[in-house]
Design a protein around this motif. Structure first.
Motif, mmCIF file in Angstrom:
data_model
loop_
_atom_site.group_PDB
_atom_site.id
_atom_site.type_symbol
_atom_site.label_atom_id
_atom_site.label_comp_id
_atom_site.label_asym_id
_atom_site.label_seq_id
_atom_site.Cartn_x
_atom_site.Cartn_y
_atom_site.Cartn_z
ATOM 1 N N THR A 134 2.900 6.623 -5.349
ATOM 2 C CA THR A 134 2.471 7.104 -6.659
ATOM 3 C C THR A 134 1.629 8.380 -6.568
ATOM 4 O O THR A 134 1.448 9.062 -7.584
ATOM 5 C CB THR A 134 1.661 6.015 -7.383
ATOM 6 O OG1 THR A 134 0.511 5.671 -6.585
ATOM 7 C CG2 THR A 134 2.504 4.763 -7.577
ATOM 8 N N LEU A 135 1.104 8.696 -5.385
ATOM 9 C CA LEU A 135 0.269 9.887 -5.223
ATOM 10 C C LEU A 135 1.073 11.121 -4.799
ATOM 11 O O LEU A 135 0.521 12.216 -4.737
ATOM 12 C CB LEU A 135 -0.826 9.616 -4.181
ATOM 13 C CG LEU A 135 -1.821 8.487 -4.510
ATOM 14 C CD1 LEU A 135 -2.803 8.315 -3.364
ATOM 15 C CD2 LEU A 135 -2.553 8.778 -5.812
ATOM 16 N N PHE A 177 0.836 -1.202 0.000
ATOM 17 C CA PHE A 177 0.000 0.000 0.000
ATOM 18 C C PHE A 177 0.870 1.251 0.000
ATOM 19 O O PHE A 177 0.618 2.205 -0.747
ATOM 20 C CB PHE A 177 -0.933 -0.014 1.213
ATOM 21 C CG PHE A 177 -1.692 1.268 1.406
ATOM 22 C CD1 PHE A 177 -2.782 1.569 0.613
ATOM 23 C CD2 PHE A 177 -1.315 2.174 2.390
ATOM 24 C CE1 PHE A 177 -3.489 2.761 0.787
ATOM 25 C CE2 PHE A 177 -2.010 3.357 2.576
ATOM 26 C CZ PHE A 177 -3.097 3.649 1.772
ATOM 27 N N TRP A 178 1.916 1.266 0.840
ATOM 28 C CA TRP A 178 2.784 2.433 0.922
ATOM 29 C C TRP A 178 3.587 2.632 -0.357
ATOM 30 O O TRP A 178 3.669 3.743 -0.880
ATOM 31 C CB TRP A 178 3.729 2.305 2.122
ATOM 32 C CG TRP A 178 3.119 2.803 3.389
ATOM 33 C CD1 TRP A 178 2.513 2.066 4.367
ATOM 34 C CD2 TRP A 178 3.012 4.166 3.811
ATOM 35 N NE1 TRP A 178 2.036 2.880 5.361
ATOM 36 C CE2 TRP A 178 2.339 4.172 5.050
ATOM 37 C CE3 TRP A 178 3.432 5.379 3.265
ATOM 38 C CZ2 TRP A 178 2.081 5.358 5.753
ATOM 39 C CZ3 TRP A 178 3.176 6.548 3.965
ATOM 40 C CH2 TRP A 178 2.502 6.529 5.186
ATOM 41 N N PHE A 227 3.308 1.021 -3.551
ATOM 42 C CA PHE A 227 2.588 1.047 -4.822
ATOM 43 C C PHE A 227 1.373 1.967 -4.789
ATOM 44 O O PHE A 227 0.773 2.228 -5.841
ATOM 45 C CB PHE A 227 2.145 -0.370 -5.205
ATOM 46 C CG PHE A 227 3.289 -1.314 -5.421
ATOM 47 C CD1 PHE A 227 4.127 -1.182 -6.524
ATOM 48 C CD2 PHE A 227 3.556 -2.329 -4.521
ATOM 49 C CE1 PHE A 227 5.193 -2.039 -6.714
ATOM 50 C CE2 PHE A 227 4.614 -3.196 -4.701
ATOM 51 C CZ PHE A 227 5.440 -3.051 -5.807
ATOM 52 N N GLY A 228 0.999 2.440 -3.596
ATOM 53 C CA GLY A 228 -0.141 3.328 -3.482
ATOM 54 C C GLY A 228 0.256 4.744 -3.129
ATOM 55 O O GLY A 228 0.207 5.653 -3.969
ATOM 56 N N ILE A 229 0.693 4.948 -1.890
ATOM 57 C CA ILE A 229 1.042 6.291 -1.411
ATOM 58 C C ILE A 229 2.148 6.913 -2.259
ATOM 59 O O ILE A 229 2.089 8.106 -2.610
ATOM 60 C CB ILE A 229 1.468 6.244 0.064
ATOM 61 C CG1 ILE A 229 0.323 5.702 0.940
ATOM 62 C CG2 ILE A 229 1.917 7.625 0.548
ATOM 63 C CD1 ILE A 229 -0.907 6.572 0.936
#
Length: 235
Positions: A84-85, A77-78, A80-82
């Motif tokens: 990229t944002l 989550f960190w 591949f998610g956060i």
């Protein structure tokens, strides 16, 4: 290629260098995430025992999330998610400063903080309520009693679970491979890909993890013995 041959790995300087670099990165991730987790755990614990009514539900929600979502998912989550944002400038800086290791540290540290904070809370709850009353009878205020009487006992009682979770954190550092951090498991996998000595290199990796886990457990046992008041009295 056939036959068991550990020397094919241990006599190759390139493989040995990769293993040493992997061990170094493993400890960078472990130590940094441990300090992050312990710092945040102390803050969570302080918030939970504070008079603020909002503190209890906030800490409960934090602990519930991190204890019920798999650590692997949190790391992904960190990274591949956060990641990229984030703004382009921030991602560029992180990419130049080993973003994989940084997000592994963040993910592991935030997750482990939930466990450490519960260990501290259980240690404090195991202290007899009469200790606070005795401290106040001796002239201590609430803060002074917590600092000099309650907390030392609570931390000492919390040492066994804190040590166990510290060992778990060291082992969980291997999960950083999913975000591309070049730690020990990543090094083992890379050596396997080029050497085709699967059994040998995974055996070496297993022994290394076992060795350092036992070292951490032994160090924790030493700290526990040094903090034992009965031991000090006998001495």
């Amino acid at each position: 290629m056939s036959g068991f041959d550990l020397s094919a790995i241990l006599r190759n300087p390139d493989y040995v260098a990769m293993l040493l670099q992997g061990v170094e990165m493993t400890f960078v991730i472990y130590i940094c995430s441990w300090f992050l987790a312990m710092t945040l755990a102390i803050l969570l614990f302080a918030l939970r025992v504070s008079p603020l009514r909002i503190g209890e539900p906030i800490v409960k929600a934090y602990v519930s999330y991190h204890r019920n979502v798999p650590t692997l998912v949190q790391l992904m989550f960190w990274y591949f998610g956060i990641y990229t944002l984030m703004p382009q400038g921030v991602t560029d800086w992180l990419a130049d400063h080993n973003a994989e290791a940084i997000f592994a540290i963040i993910g592991l540290g935030l997750c482990q903080a939930a466990y450490f904070s519960e260990d501290l809370r259980s240690g404090l709850r195991s202290v007899s309520p009469g200790q606070m009353e005795a401290a106040k009878a001796l002239g201590h205020g609430y803060i002074s009693a917590m600092r000099f009487v309650i907390m030392p006992q609570g931390v000492r009682n919390a040492l066994p679970p804190l040590i166990n979770h510290s060992v778990s954190l060291f082992k969980n550092s291997s999960l950083a491979i999913v975000v591309g951090a070049s730690e020990l498991t990543h090094a083992v996998k890379e050596i396997d890909n080029v050497s085709f000595r699967t059994f040998e290199i995974y055996l070496i990796g297993t022994v290394i993890y076992l060795f350092f886990s036992l070292i951490i457990m032994a160090f924790g046992a030493y700290i526990s013995q040094r903090s034992d008041p009965l031991r000090k009295a006998r001495a």
